[in-house]
Design a protein around this motif. Structure first.
Motif: not given
Lengths: 597, 211
Positions: B151-160
Motif C-alpha cells: 500500500f505504501g509503495v503504491v500510495m507513494g507513487g500516486v502521491g508523487a
C-alpha cells in the motif's frame, strides 16, 4: 460556442476506448455469467442479443448523438433540448453521484485483496487459529476461510444494519488510495483521462485472455463450461429471462448516467459516432460472453475440487470407522464401498450415516453466485487452489481494479462535465474542481467503511441507480422522439455525420425502445410492491454455530425510509426542475408584458 | 519350577493384555495414514515399526514425564487393525500392573509430538492420537503487515504523480501569464485594434493550456 474552447479527445480512438472502458465493467464479470447460468446457459444469448439490437444500440447511439451535438454535459444538453426538461440531466447527475459514492468501495476492496496477495500463503486460504491453538476459529470453521476473510477481516461486518461500529482503518486507507488514483486520472479532465483509458480499456482483456488459457488448462474446467453453456431452451419461455436480458443490456451499457453524453461532448463535431456506437456495444456484449467462458471454467475447476475434497473426506470417514487398509478404498470406488458396507455392517453404518455428505458434482456446479460474492469469495477460493496462486491473485485483482476504475472515470466525468458548464464554476481551475468533487465523495464514502458499511453498500447497489436510470432513459427517449421531435433530431445527425439515420434507428427510438422501457419500468414497480418489505442478508455472528448465515432480515424503518429517499430524490429532479423553470419564466413574463404600457 | 515361570509369564502377558483394551480409560487410540503421507515411498507397517513406536513413546515418557526409566515393555499395544490403528497404554516401570495416568501420557505426547512425527516421517494429520489435539504452530506475525508495505509503495507513487501534475500545471500557468504580459506590454505601442484582437485570443488560450 462561448469564449472557452472546449477540450477534445486527442483522437477518436481515445473516445472509443473511453466508452469501452466505461461500459465494460464489473457487471460483465459478475452479473452476466450468473444470468447465463440462471436462464438456460447458452440459450440466454438469444434474448440478450435481441435486446441489444432492439434497445441497447439505439439508446447508446441516441446519447452519443445528444452529447456530440450539444457539446455540453448532461444538464446543459437537456436544457438546450428543452428548458423544462433540464431536470433529466440533474437526475442523471444525482444518480451518478450516488454511484460514485459507493462504487469506489469495490475498488477499495480490490486494492485490499491485491495488497494481501503479496504473501507466501494467501490469507484467505487458511482459517486463523483460535486462542489455544487447537484448531481454527469457530466462525471460520462454520463457513469457509474465504467467506471469513471477506466478512470478518476485510469488512469486519456487524450483525445487522442497525449496529454501527468504527471505521475499518485498512478499508479507509484503501478507499483513500482509490480516490487519489481517480483524481490522478481525471485531474486535467479529458487530457489525462484520454491517456489513461488506453491502459484501463486494454489491460483487462490481456488478463482475461491469460485467465482463459489458465482456466482451460485447469482440472475440471470443461465440466463447468459444458454444463453451463449447454442451452436449456425451455427457459426462453419464461418472461423473466427476457426481462433480465433487457435489464442487463440496459445497465451494462451504462445508459442514463450522463457519462456517454459527457464523453461525446468532447468529440469533434463531425466524429462518426454511429459506427463507434455499434462497435462499443458489440465489444461490451462480446466481453460479457468472453468473461462468462472464463468464469464458467473457473466454476468448473472449483466445483471439481470441492467434489473431490468431499469424496476424500468420505473415504477417510469410511477408512477410520471400519478400520480398513488405506489403499483398499480409493476415490473412484467410494460409492461402491458405501453400498457394500451398508449391507455388511448396517448398525455401524447407521451411526455414521449422518456424517456422510452426499457428494454430487452437479450440485456443486449449480451453486450460482453473483456480485461481490462471486468476485471476492468464489473466485478467491478457486485461485487459492491453483499453483502459484499469488501470481493469479495479483493478476485477477488488478483486472477487477482496472474494470472498476474505468467505470469510475466515466461516472466522475458525468458529474464534473455538467458542473464545468455552469458559469458560476467556470473560473475555478480544472484541478481544483475535480479535487473538491473527489474529496467530497471520499468523505461521504467513508461511511461505507464502517462495520455496517456493507449493508449500506448493498442498499445503494440495489436501489440507488436501477429505478432512476429506467426513468431517466425513458424520459430521454420520449423527449427526443416526441418533444424535441424525430425530424429535428434527424437533421442534427445529418448535420454532424452527413447522412440521415435510416428507418431502423427511427423505429427503435420512436416505438420499440420506449415500449420496452415502459415494460421494464412497470415490471420493476410491480416487483418492488409485490416484494413486500425489502430485505437484506445479514451476517450474524451469534448464529454462527447453527450455520444459518447469511440471514435474510427486514430493513428497519430508517432503512426503508432511506431506500424511498434514494428512489425519489433522483426521479423528482425532473418535475422539480420543470417547476422551477416554469416559475422563473412566469416571473420574467409579467415584467415583460408590463413594460410596454 | 519351569512351569511356574511359564505360568507367571503367561499370566503377566494376559494381565498386560487386560490392561490394554480398546476403550481403556487410560489408553489412547493411534491412527497412522502412511499411504496418504508418503505415497510411493510408503513403508510397510510391521513388527519392527511397532517396536519403534513403543520405543519412541517410552522415550517421550522418560523425557517429559516424571523422569522414571520407562522401557519398551512398559508400552503395551493392542487391537491392531489393517487401517494401521491401535490402542496403547503405558504401565509404570515400578509396578507392571499399574497404569500411568492418562493426563501424564497426554502431556508427554504433546510435548514430544514433533519428535514422534519425525521418527515416522509423518505429520500431525497423518499420525493421529485420538483425543490429543495437536498444538498447531502459531502463525508468523511480521512487524509490519505485508499489505501495508505494498500500500505504501503504491500510495507513494500516486502521491508523487499528483504532486508532479499539480506543480507542472501551476508552472505552466505562471509561464503563460509571464509570456502574455510580455507580449501585451510590447504591443501597446502598436495599433489598438490588433491589441484588442490579441487580448481576446490570449484569454482564449488560458483555459486551454490550464487543462
Amino acid at each position: 460556442m462561448g469564449k472557452e474552447a472546449r477540450q477534445n479527445w486527442d483522437n477518436p480512438v481515445q473516445f472509443v476506448l473511453a466508452c469501452v472502458s466505461y461500459a465494460v465493467g464489473l457487471g460483465n464479470v459478475w452479473r452476466f455469467p450468473y444470468l447465463c447460468q440462471m436462464h438456460g446457459g447458452g440459450g440466454f444469448l438469444i434474448p440478450y442479443l435481441i435486446m441489444l439490437v432492439l434497445e441497447g444500440i439505439p439508446l447508446f447511439y441516441m446519447e452519443l448523438a445528444i452529447g456530440q451535438k450539444m457539446s455540453l454535459g448532461s444538464i446543459g444538453a437537456w436544457t438546450a433540448i428543452n428548458p423544462y426538461l433540464g431536470g433529466i440531466g440533474v437526475a442523471s447527475v444525482v444518480t451518478s453521484m450516488y454511484l460514485c459514492l459507493y462504487y469506489n468501495i469495490i475498488n477499495a476492496w480490490s486494492f485490499w485483496y491485491l495488497f494481501h496477495s503479496f504473501q507466501s500463503v494467501l490469507p484467505w486460504a487458511e482459517c486463523p487459529l483460535n486462542s489455544n491453538r487447537t484448531g481454527p476459529i469457530e466462525e471460520c470453521e462454520t463457513g469457509t476461510s474465504t467467506e471469513y476473510f471477506f466478512y470478518r477481516e476485510t469488512l469486519n461486518i456487524s450483525s445487522s444494519i442497525e449496529e454501527n461500529g468504527g471505521i475499518h482503518m485498512g478499508q479507509a486507507l484503501c478507499l483513500l488510495l482509490a480516490w487519489v488514483i481517480t483524481y490522478l486520472f481525471i485531474a486535467r479532465g479529458v487530457k489525462s483521462t484520454g491517456k489513461v483509458v488506453y491502459f484501463t480499456a486494454i489491460f483487462p482483456y490481456v488478463v482475461l485472455f491469460i485467465y482463459l488459457i489458465r482456466g482451460f488448462t485447469l482440472h475440471g474446467a470443461f465440466n463447468g463450461v459444458a454444463y453451463m453453456f449447454t442451452p436449456k431452451l425451455e427457459q426462453l419461455a419464461n418472461p423473466t429471462t427476457w426481462i433480465n436480458a433487457a435489464t442487463q443490456i440496459f445497465f451494462s451499457l451504462g445508459l442514463g448516467f450522463g457519462t456517454l453524453i459527457a464523453f461525446a461532448s468532447y468529440n469533434q463535431y463531425n466524429n462518426n459516432f454511429e459506427r463507434q456506437a455499434i462497435i462499443v456495444s458489440f465489444i461490451n456484449c462480446g466481453t460479457s460472453i468472453f468473461a462468462s467462458v472464463v468464469t464458467f471454467s473457473i466454476y468448473g475447476f472449483k466445483a471439481t475440487v470441492n467434489y473431490e475434497n468431499c469424496l476424500e473426506r468420505t473415504r477417510l470417514l469410511l477408512l477410520n470407522t471400519f478400520n480398513l487398509a488405506e489403499d483398499s478404498v480409493s476415490m473412484d470406488n467410494v460409492f461402491e464401498w458405501i453400498e457394500k458396507l451398508n449391507t455388511t455392517y448396517p448398525q455401524q453404518f447407521a451411526e455414521i450415516a449422518h456424517k456422510l455428505e452426499g457428494c454430487d458434482l452437479e450440485s456443486e456446479l449449480d451453486t450460482a453466485v453473483e456480485g461481490t460474492g462471486l468476485a471476492f469469495i468464489v473466485y478467491s477460493e478457486a485461485i487459492m487452489n491453483m499453483p502459484v496462486s499469488q501470481l493469479w491473485s495479483v493478476l485477477y485483482f488488478l483486472m477487477l481494479l482496472l474494470l472498476g476504475m474505468g467505470s469510475m472515470l466515466g461516472n466522475i466525468m458525468a458529474i464534473i462535465t455538467p458542473l464545468r458548464d455552469f458559469k458560476l464554476l467556470s473560473h475555478i481551475s480544472d484541478e481544483l474542481l475535480n479535487g473538491l468533487v473527489c474529496v467530497f465523495c471520499l468523505l461521504l464514502g467513508l461511511g461505507f467503511t464502517t462495520t455496517s458499511g456493507n449493508y449500506w453498500f448493498t442498499m445503494f447497489n440495489d436501489y440507488g441507480a436501477n429505478f432512476s436510470l429506467l426513468f431517466v432513459v425513458l424520459a430521454e427517449v420520449i423527449t427526443v422522439s416526441y418533444i424535441y421531435g424525430i425530424k429535428r433530431f434527424e437533421k442534427d445527425i445529418e448535420d454532424m455525420l452527413g447522412h440521415r439515420p435510416n428507418w431502423y434507428w427511427k423505429i427503435m427510438w420512436a416505438g420499440v425502445s420506449p415500449l420496452l422501457l415502459i415494460t421494464l419500468f412497470i415490471v420493476y414497480i410491480v416487483n418492488y410492491i409485490q416484494g413486500g418489505t425489502p430485505t437484506y442478508q445479514a451476517w450474524n455472528k451469534e448464529l454462527v454455530s447453527w450455520g444459518s448465515f447469511p440471514l435474510l432480515t427486514d430493513y428497519p424503518v430508517f432503512g426503508q425510509l432511506f431506500i424511498a429517499l434514494l428512489l425519489v430524490s433522483s426521479v423528482s429532479c425532473v418535475p422539480l426542475t420543470a417547476l422551477y423553470v416554469y416559475c422563473r419564466e412566469r416571473k420574467r413574463r409579467p415584467a415583460h408584458t408590463g413594460s410596454p404600457e | 519350577m519351569l512351569w511356574k515361570v511359564l505360568l507367571l509369564l503367561g499370566l503377566s502377558s494376559a494381565w498386560a493384555q487386560k490392561l490394554c483394551s480398546p476403550g481403556a480409560s487410560d489408553g489412547y487410540k493411534v491412527r497412522l495414514s502412511i499411504n496418504s503421507a508418503l505415497g510411493d515411498q510408503a513403508y510397510v507397517w510391521n513388527e519392527n515399526e511397532m517396536f519403534l513406536f513403543r520405543a519412541t513413546l517410552a522415550f517421550a515418557m522418560r523425557t517429559y514425564s516424571d523422569g522414571q526409566e520407562y522401557d519398551v515393555a512398559n508400552v503395551v499395544v493392542c487391537d491392531e487393525t489393517p487401517r494401521v490403528s491401535f490402542w496403547f497404554v503405558v504401565t509404570s516401570p515400578l509396578d507392571a500392573s499399574l497404569l500411568v495416568d492418562k493426563r501424564r501420557v497426554e502431556e508427554a505426547v504433546r510435548k514430544s509430538r514433533s519428535r514422534i512425527n519425525s521418527a515416522f516421517l509423518l505429520t500431525d494429520d497423518t499420525l493421529e492420537f485420538i483425543g490429543i489435539p495437536p498444538t498447531l504452530e502459531a502463525p508468523v506475525a511480521p512487524d509490519t503487515p505485508p499489505w501495508l508495505i505494498a500500500f505504501g509503495v503504491v500510495m507513494g507513487g500516486v502521491g508523487a504523480g499528483i504532486v508532479v501534475l499539480l506543480v507542472s500545471s501551476v508552472v505552466q500557468k505562471i509561464r503563460k501569464k509571464r509570456d502574455g504580459e510580455e507580449e501585451t506590454g510590447g504591443k501597446t505601442e502598436n495599433e489598438a485594434a490588433s491589441d484588442a484582437i490579441y487580448n481576446m485570443s490570449f484569454s482564449d488560450d488560458e483555459p486551454v493550456t490550464q487543462m
